[in-house]
Scaffold this active site. Sequence first.
Site, mmCIF file in Angstrom:
data_model
loop_
_atom_site.group_PDB
_atom_site.id
_atom_site.type_symbol
_atom_site.label_atom_id
_atom_site.label_comp_id
_atom_site.label_asym_id
_atom_site.label_seq_id
_atom_site.Cartn_x
_atom_site.Cartn_y
_atom_site.Cartn_z
ATOM 1 N N ARG A 233 -10.857 -31.684 35.394
ATOM 2 C CA ARG A 233 -9.972 -32.542 34.624
ATOM 3 C C ARG A 233 -10.056 -33.954 35.194
ATOM 4 N NH1 ARG A 233 -10.083 -29.351 31.190
ATOM 5 N NH2 ARG A 233 -8.410 -28.048 30.343
ATOM 6 N N GLU A 262 -8.979 -39.179 27.999
ATOM 7 C CA GLU A 262 -9.984 -38.844 26.982
ATOM 8 C C GLU A 262 -9.428 -39.027 25.574
ATOM 9 O OE1 GLU A 262 -11.469 -34.911 27.724
ATOM 10 O OE2 GLU A 262 -11.941 -35.351 29.810
ATOM 11 N N HIS A 280 -17.254 -34.614 27.784
ATOM 12 C CA HIS A 280 -16.528 -33.352 27.930
ATOM 13 C C HIS A 280 -17.219 -32.228 27.143
ATOM 14 C CE1 HIS A 280 -12.303 -31.594 28.866
ATOM 15 N NE2 HIS A 280 -13.248 -30.678 29.015
#
Length: 325
Positions: A233, A262, A280
Amino acid sequence: MKPHDVLMPSEGMDVVADLIAGRLPLHRLWLEPDPDAWLAQWAPALRAVASNGHQFPIDPAFMRRLPHLEIVASFGVGYEHIDAKWAGEHGIVVTHTPGVLDDEVADIAMALTLMAVRRLPQAERFLRAGEWPKSSFPLTASLGGRTMGILGLGRIGKAIALRAESFGLDIVYHGRHAQPGVPYRFYPSLAEMAKACDILMVAAPGGPETRRLVDAEVLRGLGPDGVLINIARGTLVDEQALIEALRTGAILAAGLDVYENEPNVPAELIALDNAVLLPHVGSASVKTRRAMAQCVVDNLVAWSEGKPPLTPVPETPWRGSWGID
């Protein structure tokens, strides 16, 4: 509304909604013209939520609006967007999708490691720009002889360790406690582990407890030949401290698949030539995302049949049937 209707608060991958709708009645809250009004009317009848993304927090305020909520089935391994502690205290089980994406994410972790150390994206850009006929691409650092320190030796961390060992890397790790039967050296201090390794692999869960755990001190410990890889993360890393470390040469390189905010990535990070950046995609294969979606469905179907959900999170162990019709 039927007893086993499922509420999906926010839009995500179509495969998740499609698979759920194939087995249980599904309500897509984001499609309602007035979501608040719809929820006010139907909330008392809803007992299941499918969380399809981190953009919609499943916090106490939201869960209180669903007085008969029994299960929150989340798409993904990380569930820091859900207040699982509060859920457990109020008889709500939370499930996630562990196991099905470990190998996929571990593969990307090692790919990022190779890309960052050997500057492979930069080499490809060099070729595509027509620079090779003019000169050779500069020599790079080497992967051999390095030590990888893994922050978070869970399922994904162990899968990464196995791959890293096959590349000849030494493995050490840091976590909340030493794990019995693990053949790698444990460091109770992350800062001390950073000094002992030159690849720091971030594979720990997100959430308030781990927020910006990798800070300027840890990055300084890695040193000028050090490489940071983050497939966990973005919140675990102090992004501004990382930008400064890359800009000044305090560390050699970074390979990132996750970011603090994000999908917004700081322009300063994008501008750095020693940062390898992915959007991601750690678990983003058709096979793995479908397996994750199926895990969400399997948990909901088990619940609807009065059976124990398959993958409850530790904060919300299954306590048996809660009067499901």
